[in-house]
Design an enzyme around this catalytic site. Structure first.
Site, PDB file in Angstrom:
ATOM      1  N   ASP A 162      -7.003   1.035   5.835  1.00  0.00           N
ATOM      2  CA  ASP A 162      -6.342   2.339   6.049  1.00  0.00           C
ATOM      3  C   ASP A 162      -7.263   3.557   6.076  1.00  0.00           C
ATOM      4  O   ASP A 162      -6.943   4.595   5.487  1.00  0.00           O
ATOM      5  CB  ASP A 162      -5.250   2.551   4.974  1.00  0.00           C
ATOM      6  CG  ASP A 162      -4.100   1.557   5.110  1.00  0.00           C
ATOM      7  OD1 ASP A 162      -4.157   0.689   6.003  1.00  0.00           O
ATOM      8  OD2 ASP A 162      -3.146   1.638   4.314  1.00  0.00           O
ATOM      9  N   LYS A 192       0.463  -2.258   9.694  1.00  0.00           N
ATOM     10  CA  LYS A 192       1.457  -2.649   8.690  1.00  0.00           C
ATOM     11  C   LYS A 192       2.381  -1.492   8.374  1.00  0.00           C
ATOM     12  O   LYS A 192       1.985  -0.333   8.489  1.00  0.00           O
ATOM     13  CB  LYS A 192       0.744  -3.139   7.426  1.00  0.00           C
ATOM     14  CG  LYS A 192      -0.166  -2.088   6.846  1.00  0.00           C
ATOM     15  CD  LYS A 192      -0.953  -2.619   5.677  1.00  0.00           C
ATOM     16  CE  LYS A 192      -1.827  -1.548   5.090  1.00  0.00           C
ATOM     17  NZ  LYS A 192      -1.105  -0.360   4.632  1.00  0.00           N
ATOM     18  N   CYS A 216      -2.686   0.290  -1.435  1.00  0.00           N
ATOM     19  CA  CYS A 216      -2.898  -0.723  -0.393  1.00  0.00           C
ATOM     20  C   CYS A 216      -4.011  -1.707  -0.722  1.00  0.00           C
ATOM     21  O   CYS A 216      -3.912  -2.886  -0.393  1.00  0.00           O
ATOM     22  CB  CYS A 216      -3.106  -0.047   0.956  1.00  0.00           C
ATOM     23  SG  CYS A 216      -1.550   0.662   1.536  1.00  0.00           S
TER      24      CYS A 216
HETATM   25  C1  VGL Z   1      -0.794   3.833   1.166  1.00  0.00           C
HETATM   26  C2  VGL Z   1       0.898   4.988   0.167  1.00  0.00           C
HETATM   27  C3  VGL Z   1       1.691   4.846   1.281  1.00  0.00           C
HETATM   28  C4  VGL Z   1      -2.201   3.292   1.067  1.00  0.00           C
HETATM   29  C5  VGL Z   1      -0.011   3.677   2.299  1.00  0.00           C
HETATM   30  O1  VGL Z   1      -2.861   3.109   2.111  1.00  0.00           O
HETATM   31  O2  VGL Z   1      -2.667   3.056  -0.081  1.00  0.00           O
HETATM   32  N1  VGL Z   1      -0.320   4.476   0.112  1.00  0.00           N
HETATM   33  N2  VGL Z   1       1.221   4.191   2.347  1.00  0.00           N
END
Ligand code: VGL
Ligand code: ZN
Length: 204
Positions: free
Chosen positions: A11, A108, A153
């Protein structure tokens, strides 16, 4: 280069970096290190958090405050500021991420009614992203994780990685955390219990 190990870069998207709606403190600081680390891996997989605008994890879709929690059929869900809406610039891979040899990108969280912190299994704990099959088919047995965010994540992905049988290691300085309400300490407790290892980038 060891052929049985892979790097999973989680991410690294503008929305999670300073200036973004769900900024992780120091999120963009880790980019140069991650680019360097990636050169040590033949197999590198990237993930993107990738939500529809009406996603169930967005506080705005519940007229509720961000960072609260609601109860859903699959369990508790934190409500987040709107982030990583599919096909928006904030959901793109970070422009400073420089890993041309990355061989797969897993998106995702794209089902409206289910969140997915983990790169392996959605929050219903049943729906697979296909990452396990991809890595297994390529003979990967050891997975190294870096990126954002350590306590969400990365933590969920690392726990699932262990359950799928990969030797799993988090590269500590190549991650940053959201750290809300003790979430980082809680994550490390769970990760250690699950058998996830932690390593410094310089020991790789
Ligand atoms: C994430 C909160 C919501 C992350 C993704 O990448 O850790 N955290 N969506
Ligand atoms: Zn998300």
């Amino acid at each position: 280069m060891q052929k049985n190990r892979a790097l999973l870069v989680i991410d690294l998207q503008p929305d999670f970096c300073p200036g973004g709606p769900l900024a992780v403190p120091g999120g963009d600081e880790i980019l140069p290190l991650i680019n360097q680390l990636a050169a040590k891996f033949e197999t590198v997989v990237l993930t993107q958090d990738w939500h529809p605008a009406d996603h169930i994890s967005f506080a705005a879709n519940h007229s509720a405050p961000a960072f609260g929690t609601i109860s859903l059929p699959y369990g508790d869900q934190v409500l987040w500021p709107t982030h990583c809406v599919m096909n928006t610039p904030g959901a793109a891979l970070h422009p400073k991420l420089d890993i041309p040899h990355a061989c797969a990108i897993i998106r995702k969280g794209s089902h409206r009614d289910v969140d997915s912190y983990s790169a392996f299994l959605e929050a219903d704990r049943t729906t697979k992203t296909g990452l396990n099959g991809f890595l297994s088919a390529r003979g990967i047995t050891e997975l190294y994780l870096c990126g954002l965010a350590t306590d969400f994540c990365i933590a969920w992905s690392a726990e699932d990685s262990c359950s799928f049988g990969f030797r799993t290691t988090i590269i500590e300085e190549a991650c940053r955390a959201i750290d809300m309400a003790g979430s980082l300490d809680a994550a490390w407790t769970r990760l250690t219990a699950a058998g996830v290892e932690r390593i410094s980038a310089k020991d790789l």
